[in-house]
Design a protein around this motif. Sequence first.
Motif, PDB file in Angstrom:
ATOM      1  N   ALA A 108       0.992  -1.051  -0.179  1.00  0.00           N
ATOM      2  CA  ALA A 108       0.146  -0.097   0.064  1.00  0.00           C
ATOM      3  C   ALA A 108       0.869   0.715   0.438  1.00  0.00           C
ATOM      4  O   ALA A 108       2.187   1.743   0.209  1.00  0.00           O
ATOM      5  CB  ALA A 108      -1.283  -0.096   1.094  1.00  0.00           C
ATOM      6  N   PRO A 109       0.457   2.468  -0.595  1.00  0.00           N
ATOM      7  CA  PRO A 109       1.406   3.020  -0.925  1.00  0.00           C
ATOM      8  C   PRO A 109       1.180   4.352   0.316  1.00  0.00           C
ATOM      9  O   PRO A 109       0.116   4.462   1.659  1.00  0.00           O
ATOM     10  CB  PRO A 109       0.634   4.312  -2.068  1.00  0.00           C
ATOM     11  CG  PRO A 109      -0.575   3.710  -1.247  1.00  0.00           C
ATOM     12  CD  PRO A 109      -0.389   2.240  -1.438  1.00  0.00           C
ATOM     13  N   LYS A 110       1.924   5.028   0.501  1.00  0.00           N
ATOM     14  CA  LYS A 110       2.198   5.796   2.152  1.00  0.00           C
ATOM     15  C   LYS A 110       1.674   6.968   2.376  1.00  0.00           C
ATOM     16  O   LYS A 110       1.553   7.623   3.439  1.00  0.00           O
ATOM     17  CB  LYS A 110       3.831   5.733   2.446  1.00  0.00           C
ATOM     18  CG  LYS A 110       4.748   4.467   2.595  1.00  0.00           C
ATOM     19  CD  LYS A 110       4.231   3.846   4.034  1.00  0.00           C
ATOM     20  CE  LYS A 110       4.617   2.082   4.545  1.00  0.00           C
ATOM     21  NZ  LYS A 110       3.849   0.991   4.655  1.00  0.00           N
ATOM     22  N   ASP A 111       1.892   7.322   1.017  1.00  0.00           N
ATOM     23  CA  ASP A 111       2.096   9.381   1.309  1.00  0.00           C
ATOM     24  C   ASP A 111       0.620   9.218  -0.023  1.00  0.00           C
ATOM     25  O   ASP A 111       0.320  10.389  -0.674  1.00  0.00           O
ATOM     26  CB  ASP A 111       3.263   9.370   0.305  1.00  0.00           C
ATOM     27  CG  ASP A 111       2.981   9.180  -1.128  1.00  0.00           C
ATOM     28  OD1 ASP A 111       2.579   8.059  -1.230  1.00  0.00           O
ATOM     29  OD2 ASP A 111       3.998  10.206  -2.285  1.00  0.00           O
ATOM     30  N   ARG A 112      -0.255   8.579  -0.375  1.00  0.00           N
ATOM     31  CA  ARG A 112      -1.625   9.007  -1.094  1.00  0.00           C
ATOM     32  C   ARG A 112      -2.771   7.821  -0.323  1.00  0.00           C
ATOM     33  O   ARG A 112      -2.339   6.938   0.269  1.00  0.00           O
ATOM     34  CB  ARG A 112      -1.256   8.049  -2.559  1.00  0.00           C
ATOM     35  CG  ARG A 112      -0.369   8.394  -3.052  1.00  0.00           C
ATOM     36  CD  ARG A 112      -0.378   8.257  -4.706  1.00  0.00           C
ATOM     37  NE  ARG A 112      -2.067   8.338  -4.762  1.00  0.00           N
ATOM     38  CZ  ARG A 112      -2.014   8.009  -6.882  1.00  0.00           C
ATOM     39  NH1 ARG A 112      -1.285   7.794  -7.559  1.00  0.00           N
ATOM     40  NH2 ARG A 112      -3.385   8.345  -6.362  1.00  0.00           N
ATOM     41  N   THR A 113      -3.810   8.461  -1.054  1.00  0.00           N
ATOM     42  CA  THR A 113      -5.041   7.573  -0.893  1.00  0.00           C
ATOM     43  C   THR A 113      -4.998   6.116  -1.338  1.00  0.00           C
ATOM     44  O   THR A 113      -5.287   6.758  -2.042  1.00  0.00           O
ATOM     45  CB  THR A 113      -6.416   9.099  -0.716  1.00  0.00           C
ATOM     46  OG1 THR A 113      -6.231  10.156  -0.518  1.00  0.00           O
ATOM     47  CG2 THR A 113      -7.635   8.275  -1.105  1.00  0.00           C
ATOM     48  N   PHE A 114      -5.867   5.548  -0.276  1.00  0.00           N
ATOM     49  CA  PHE A 114      -6.301   4.327  -0.729  1.00  0.00           C
ATOM     50  C   PHE A 114      -7.544   3.568  -0.021  1.00  0.00           C
ATOM     51  O   PHE A 114      -7.977   4.400   1.020  1.00  0.00           O
ATOM     52  CB  PHE A 114      -4.952   3.248  -1.459  1.00  0.00           C
ATOM     53  CG  PHE A 114      -4.838   2.910   0.299  1.00  0.00           C
ATOM     54  CD1 PHE A 114      -5.282   1.835   0.731  1.00  0.00           C
ATOM     55  CD2 PHE A 114      -3.709   3.304   0.817  1.00  0.00           C
ATOM     56  CE1 PHE A 114      -4.707   1.082   1.928  1.00  0.00           C
ATOM     57  CE2 PHE A 114      -3.136   2.961   1.803  1.00  0.00           C
ATOM     58  CZ  PHE A 114      -3.171   2.673   2.573  1.00  0.00           C
ATOM     59  N   ARG A 115      -8.272   2.600  -0.750  1.00  0.00           N
ATOM     60  CA  ARG A 115      -8.648   1.843  -0.339  1.00  0.00           C
ATOM     61  C   ARG A 115      -8.721   0.728   0.198  1.00  0.00           C
ATOM     62  O   ARG A 115      -7.937   0.331  -0.045  1.00  0.00           O
ATOM     63  CB  ARG A 115     -10.231   1.908  -0.930  1.00  0.00           C
ATOM     64  CG  ARG A 115     -11.241   2.678  -1.558  1.00  0.00           C
ATOM     65  CD  ARG A 115     -12.406   2.965  -2.184  1.00  0.00           C
ATOM     66  NE  ARG A 115     -12.626   4.276  -2.701  1.00  0.00           N
ATOM     67  CZ  ARG A 115     -14.100   4.274  -3.639  1.00  0.00           C
ATOM     68  NH1 ARG A 115     -14.800   2.875  -4.200  1.00  0.00           N
ATOM     69  NH2 ARG A 115     -14.848   5.325  -3.825  1.00  0.00           N
ATOM     70  N   ILE A 116      -9.505   0.416   1.765  1.00  0.00           N
ATOM     71  CA  ILE A 116      -9.016  -1.264   2.210  1.00  0.00           C
ATOM     72  C   ILE A 116     -10.499  -1.326   2.327  1.00  0.00           C
ATOM     73  O   ILE A 116     -10.903  -1.177   2.619  1.00  0.00           O
ATOM     74  CB  ILE A 116      -8.837  -0.606   3.760  1.00  0.00           C
ATOM     75  CG1 ILE A 116      -8.192  -2.277   4.672  1.00  0.00           C
ATOM     76  CG2 ILE A 116      -9.419  -0.323   4.791  1.00  0.00           C
ATOM     77  CD1 ILE A 116      -7.402  -1.718   5.386  1.00  0.00           C
ATOM     78  N   GLY A 117     -10.225  -2.780   2.086  1.00  0.00           N
ATOM     79  CA  GLY A 117     -11.645  -3.576   2.232  1.00  0.00           C
ATOM     80  C   GLY A 117     -11.650  -4.855   2.915  1.00  0.00           C
ATOM     81  O   GLY A 117     -10.171  -5.665   2.646  1.00  0.00           O
ATOM     82  N   GLY A 118     -12.214  -5.069   3.585  1.00  0.00           N
ATOM     83  CA  GLY A 118     -12.733  -6.625   4.237  1.00  0.00           C
ATOM     84  C   GLY A 118     -14.123  -6.623   5.126  1.00  0.00           C
ATOM     85  O   GLY A 118     -15.197  -5.553   5.291  1.00  0.00           O
ATOM     86  N   MET A 119     -13.690  -7.373   7.151  1.00  0.00           N
ATOM     87  CA  MET A 119     -14.734  -7.284   7.317  1.00  0.00           C
ATOM     88  C   MET A 119     -14.199  -6.714   8.574  1.00  0.00           C
ATOM     89  O   MET A 119     -13.457  -7.248   8.798  1.00  0.00           O
ATOM     90  CB  MET A 119     -14.726  -9.035   7.386  1.00  0.00           C
ATOM     91  CG  MET A 119     -15.140  -9.686   6.002  1.00  0.00           C
ATOM     92  SD  MET A 119     -16.488  -9.863   5.338  1.00  0.00           S
ATOM     93  CE  MET A 119     -17.864 -10.292   6.307  1.00  0.00           C
ATOM     94  N   VAL A 120     -15.457  -6.382   9.012  1.00  0.00           N
ATOM     95  CA  VAL A 120     -15.031  -5.719  10.344  1.00  0.00           C
ATOM     96  C   VAL A 120     -15.008  -7.102  11.710  1.00  0.00           C
ATOM     97  O   VAL A 120     -15.760  -7.577  11.606  1.00  0.00           O
ATOM     98  CB  VAL A 120     -16.104  -5.163  10.329  1.00  0.00           C
ATOM     99  CG1 VAL A 120     -15.941  -4.216  12.384  1.00  0.00           C
ATOM    100  CG2 VAL A 120     -16.224  -3.826   9.717  1.00  0.00           C
ATOM    101  N   LYS A 121     -13.866  -6.757  12.272  1.00  0.00           N
ATOM    102  CA  LYS A 121     -13.235  -8.118  13.122  1.00  0.00           C
ATOM    103  C   LYS A 121     -14.458  -8.209  14.174  1.00  0.00           C
ATOM    104  O   LYS A 121     -14.565  -6.756  14.575  1.00  0.00           O
ATOM    105  CB  LYS A 121     -12.356  -7.852  13.460  1.00  0.00           C
ATOM    106  CG  LYS A 121     -12.198  -8.624  14.546  1.00  0.00           C
ATOM    107  CD  LYS A 121     -10.200  -9.256  14.953  1.00  0.00           C
ATOM    108  CE  LYS A 121      -9.751  -9.826  15.986  1.00  0.00           C
ATOM    109  NZ  LYS A 121      -8.848  -9.723  15.969  1.00  0.00           N
TER     110      LYS A 121
END
Length: 146
Positions: free
Chosen positions: A47-60
């Motif tokens: 994942a980039p450290k300096d850019r906006t991105f999306r994370i997806g998965g299930m809420v634990k």
Amino acid sequence: MKPRHKRLALIVGGVASLGIATALVLNAFQSNLVFFFTPSQIAAGEAPKDRTFRIGGMVKEGSVKRQDLTVQFVVTDTARETAVTYTGILPDLFRETKGVVAQGRLDASGLFVASEVLAKHDENYMPPEAQHAVDAAQKTARTLKP
């Protein structure tokens, strides 16, 4: 100036204008491009450290902690986990053990600071890239277990 030179200047001007317009559109597209990553990919440093991105998965389950409008929770793809913090009003469908996609950035400590949280609207649906990522993480987790 001869008509031939006028025509050539007009063509060169048109091509230059088209090139400038194309460069501006591509620049705007690049700055608004948001990639999707899973907790496993974030843990692997993809994942980039300096850019906006999306994370997806299930809420634990059991990971949601609320304090006023700030909510902290953990997103998992069943193999890895990523802590997320969000300040704002969560969607009505946001629940533990349900799918979620959050958009934001990683801070210096590795905490994902979300600017937007989207909850999955149907328990039977998951975006194809998210489903593929979860399946790959589960396959990797099964091969790593003794």
